[in-house]
Scaffold this motif. Sequence first.
Motif, PDB file in Angstrom:
ATOM      1  N   LEU A 174      35.870 -31.031 -68.059  1.00  0.00           N
ATOM      2  CA  LEU A 174      36.880 -32.050 -67.752  1.00  0.00           C
ATOM      3  C   LEU A 174      38.235 -31.456 -67.367  1.00  0.00           C
ATOM      4  O   LEU A 174      39.239 -32.159 -67.337  1.00  0.00           O
ATOM      5  CB  LEU A 174      37.052 -32.981 -68.965  1.00  0.00           C
ATOM      6  N   THR A 175      38.239 -30.170 -67.067  1.00  0.00           N
ATOM      7  CA  THR A 175      39.485 -29.519 -66.634  1.00  0.00           C
ATOM      8  C   THR A 175      39.206 -28.643 -65.418  1.00  0.00           C
ATOM      9  O   THR A 175      38.050 -28.302 -65.127  1.00  0.00           O
ATOM     10  CB  THR A 175      40.083 -28.640 -67.756  1.00  0.00           C
ATOM     11  N   ASP A 176      40.272 -28.281 -64.719  1.00  0.00           N
ATOM     12  CA  ASP A 176      40.122 -27.353 -63.605  1.00  0.00           C
ATOM     13  C   ASP A 176      40.515 -25.955 -64.056  1.00  0.00           C
ATOM     14  O   ASP A 176      40.717 -25.708 -65.241  1.00  0.00           O
ATOM     15  CB  ASP A 176      40.959 -27.816 -62.402  1.00  0.00           C
ATOM     16  N   GLU A 177      40.641 -25.044 -63.104  1.00  0.00           N
ATOM     17  CA  GLU A 177      40.949 -23.652 -63.445  1.00  0.00           C
ATOM     18  C   GLU A 177      42.321 -23.493 -64.072  1.00  0.00           C
ATOM     19  O   GLU A 177      42.580 -22.508 -64.767  1.00  0.00           O
ATOM     20  CB  GLU A 177      40.838 -22.774 -62.194  1.00  0.00           C
ATOM     21  N   THR A 178      43.208 -24.451 -63.835  1.00  0.00           N
ATOM     22  CA  THR A 178      44.547 -24.391 -64.419  1.00  0.00           C
ATOM     23  C   THR A 178      44.639 -25.105 -65.753  1.00  0.00           C
ATOM     24  O   THR A 178      45.697 -25.109 -66.375  1.00  0.00           O
ATOM     25  CB  THR A 178      45.572 -25.006 -63.447  1.00  0.00           C
ATOM     26  N   LEU A 197      38.070 -35.017 -63.051  1.00  0.00           N
ATOM     27  CA  LEU A 197      36.669 -35.458 -63.051  1.00  0.00           C
ATOM     28  C   LEU A 197      35.909 -34.870 -61.866  1.00  0.00           C
ATOM     29  O   LEU A 197      34.762 -35.239 -61.620  1.00  0.00           O
ATOM     30  CB  LEU A 197      36.605 -36.992 -62.995  1.00  0.00           C
ATOM     31  N   ALA A 198      36.555 -33.949 -61.166  1.00  0.00           N
ATOM     32  CA  ALA A 198      35.944 -33.367 -59.973  1.00  0.00           C
ATOM     33  C   ALA A 198      34.669 -32.599 -60.303  1.00  0.00           C
ATOM     34  O   ALA A 198      33.719 -32.590 -59.515  1.00  0.00           O
ATOM     35  CB  ALA A 198      36.949 -32.454 -59.273  1.00  0.00           C
ATOM     36  N   ASN A 199      34.639 -31.944 -61.463  1.00  0.00           N
ATOM     37  CA  ASN A 199      33.457 -31.173 -61.830  1.00  0.00           C
ATOM     38  C   ASN A 199      32.252 -32.072 -62.051  1.00  0.00           C
ATOM     39  O   ASN A 199      31.115 -31.707 -61.710  1.00  0.00           O
ATOM     40  CB  ASN A 199      33.738 -30.354 -63.093  1.00  0.00           C
ATOM     41  N   GLN A 224      23.370 -20.586 -62.645  1.00  0.00           N
ATOM     42  CA  GLN A 224      24.004 -19.727 -61.651  1.00  0.00           C
ATOM     43  C   GLN A 224      25.517 -19.901 -61.635  1.00  0.00           C
ATOM     44  O   GLN A 224      26.249 -18.924 -61.389  1.00  0.00           O
ATOM     45  CB  GLN A 224      23.420 -20.023 -60.271  1.00  0.00           C
ATOM     46  N   GLU A 225      25.995 -21.108 -61.897  1.00  0.00           N
ATOM     47  CA  GLU A 225      27.439 -21.332 -61.946  1.00  0.00           C
ATOM     48  C   GLU A 225      28.073 -20.547 -63.096  1.00  0.00           C
ATOM     49  O   GLU A 225      29.189 -20.039 -62.972  1.00  0.00           O
ATOM     50  CB  GLU A 225      27.751 -22.824 -62.103  1.00  0.00           C
ATOM     51  N   PHE A 226      27.339 -20.418 -64.189  1.00  0.00           N
ATOM     52  CA  PHE A 226      27.872 -19.682 -65.340  1.00  0.00           C
ATOM     53  C   PHE A 226      27.713 -18.173 -65.186  1.00  0.00           C
ATOM     54  O   PHE A 226      28.613 -17.407 -65.567  1.00  0.00           O
ATOM     55  CB  PHE A 226      27.172 -20.135 -66.634  1.00  0.00           C
ATOM     56  N   THR A 227      26.583 -17.731 -64.652  1.00  0.00           N
ATOM     57  CA  THR A 227      26.272 -16.301 -64.666  1.00  0.00           C
ATOM     58  C   THR A 227      26.561 -15.577 -63.353  1.00  0.00           C
ATOM     59  O   THR A 227      26.798 -14.364 -63.363  1.00  0.00           O
ATOM     60  CB  THR A 227      24.789 -16.088 -65.027  1.00  0.00           C
ATOM     61  N   LEU A 228      26.505 -16.271 -62.219  1.00  0.00           N
ATOM     62  CA  LEU A 228      26.727 -15.627 -60.933  1.00  0.00           C
ATOM     63  C   LEU A 228      28.084 -15.976 -60.329  1.00  0.00           C
ATOM     64  O   LEU A 228      28.838 -15.090 -59.937  1.00  0.00           O
ATOM     65  CB  LEU A 228      25.605 -16.014 -59.954  1.00  0.00           C
ATOM     66  N   LEU A 280      32.746 -25.959 -63.179  1.00  0.00           N
ATOM     67  CA  LEU A 280      31.724 -26.698 -62.454  1.00  0.00           C
ATOM     68  C   LEU A 280      30.414 -26.709 -63.225  1.00  0.00           C
ATOM     69  O   LEU A 280      29.739 -27.748 -63.307  1.00  0.00           O
ATOM     70  CB  LEU A 280      31.513 -26.085 -61.067  1.00  0.00           C
ATOM     71  N   GLY A 281      30.045 -25.559 -63.788  1.00  0.00           N
ATOM     72  CA  GLY A 281      28.811 -25.502 -64.566  1.00  0.00           C
ATOM     73  C   GLY A 281      28.842 -26.453 -65.756  1.00  0.00           C
ATOM     74  O   GLY A 281      27.863 -27.137 -66.053  1.00  0.00           O
ATOM     75  N   ALA A 282      29.986 -26.516 -66.437  1.00  0.00           N
ATOM     76  CA  ALA A 282      30.118 -27.418 -67.575  1.00  0.00           C
ATOM     77  C   ALA A 282      30.094 -28.871 -67.128  1.00  0.00           C
ATOM     78  O   ALA A 282      29.516 -29.733 -67.793  1.00  0.00           O
ATOM     79  CB  ALA A 282      31.412 -27.112 -68.332  1.00  0.00           C
ATOM     80  N   GLY A 283      30.713 -29.164 -65.987  1.00  0.00           N
ATOM     81  CA  GLY A 283      30.712 -30.530 -65.466  1.00  0.00           C
ATOM     82  C   GLY A 283      29.311 -31.007 -65.143  1.00  0.00           C
ATOM     83  O   GLY A 283      28.929 -32.138 -65.477  1.00  0.00           O
ATOM     84  N   LEU A 284      28.514 -30.145 -64.504  1.00  0.00           N
ATOM     85  CA  LEU A 284      27.131 -30.501 -64.211  1.00  0.00           C
ATOM     86  C   LEU A 284      26.312 -30.618 -65.494  1.00  0.00           C
ATOM     87  O   LEU A 284      25.384 -31.437 -65.576  1.00  0.00           O
ATOM     88  CB  LEU A 284      26.511 -29.451 -63.280  1.00  0.00           C
ATOM     89  N   SER A 285      26.647 -29.818 -66.494  1.00  0.00           N
ATOM     90  CA  SER A 285      25.962 -29.909 -67.783  1.00  0.00           C
ATOM     91  C   SER A 285      26.219 -31.256 -68.444  1.00  0.00           C
ATOM     92  O   SER A 285      25.326 -31.827 -69.082  1.00  0.00           O
ATOM     93  CB  SER A 285      26.426 -28.779 -68.713  1.00  0.00           C
ATOM     94  N   ILE A 286      27.427 -31.779 -68.293  1.00  0.00           N
ATOM     95  CA  ILE A 286      27.751 -33.086 -68.856  1.00  0.00           C
ATOM     96  C   ILE A 286      26.893 -34.164 -68.202  1.00  0.00           C
ATOM     97  O   ILE A 286      26.387 -35.081 -68.863  1.00  0.00           O
ATOM     98  CB  ILE A 286      29.251 -33.395 -68.684  1.00  0.00           C
TER      99      ILE A 286
END
Length: 273
Positions: free
Chosen positions: A35-39, A44-46, A234-238, A244-250
Amino acid sequence: MFSDRKTSRVMASPYAAWALIFILVPLGMIFYYGLTDETGRFTLANIAAISQPEHLKALGLALLLSVISTAVCFFLAYPVAMILAKNRVSSQGLITTLFILPMWMNFLLRTLAWMTLLENKGVINTALSLLHLPELNIINTPAAIVIGMVYNFLPFMILPLYNSLSRIDENVINAARDLGANEVQTFFRVILPLSVPGIVSGITMVFIPALTTFAISTMLGGSKILLIGNVIEQEFTLSYNWNLGAGLSIVLMIFIIVNMVISAITERREEED
């Protein structure tokens, strides 16, 4: 009374600590990154990224293969569970030997064994070649992934069905037959309805790991067939894009929660009936 409560709290404290460290903290991290971006700002973009064509394709394929695998597991497991329940096989005997013992083997090793069997120059094609029969090109296809899912998750369908069927009173079945019901009518009107709790539990226990798997699709799909679990991994490891990986996990967790809610409602209705 107070002493008993205090003792219970003390005995439950290790579990509470375990749940906090290994359940709540990881879930909190998933929701924070999702629920957050890189900053670190809320977004909700993720989660909305699931609407991207490549993510929708991976999610749709994962749902399709999960449904197919669950259905195959059900149709394979139900006759086996009926035979075991009819013969009153001890859960410490044949069931342990046939279904639980293979599960002691490492999950990756079991899947690797299927790679050896299904690959183009594997055991199955070698045997077919010796018999002058056409070879099978199954490896790196959705069919190979389904085979791996069914093999790994079949025991999770058999055991709940066996437990449910073994609890059906034999007198109820005999009563249905005494009232004129044949074998087919007895099955569909007595046995099948009474085994619904086991069916629901088995479907839940197979569908959820099948939907979230990535190891099976990576090994038997040759990394050419991406399921939603592979995309998240792949989002988490590569890509190292944890947000994004966490957002898709949600999004994936939402599907799992919906499945569990439907299962709970179905079980409650069956208990009330």
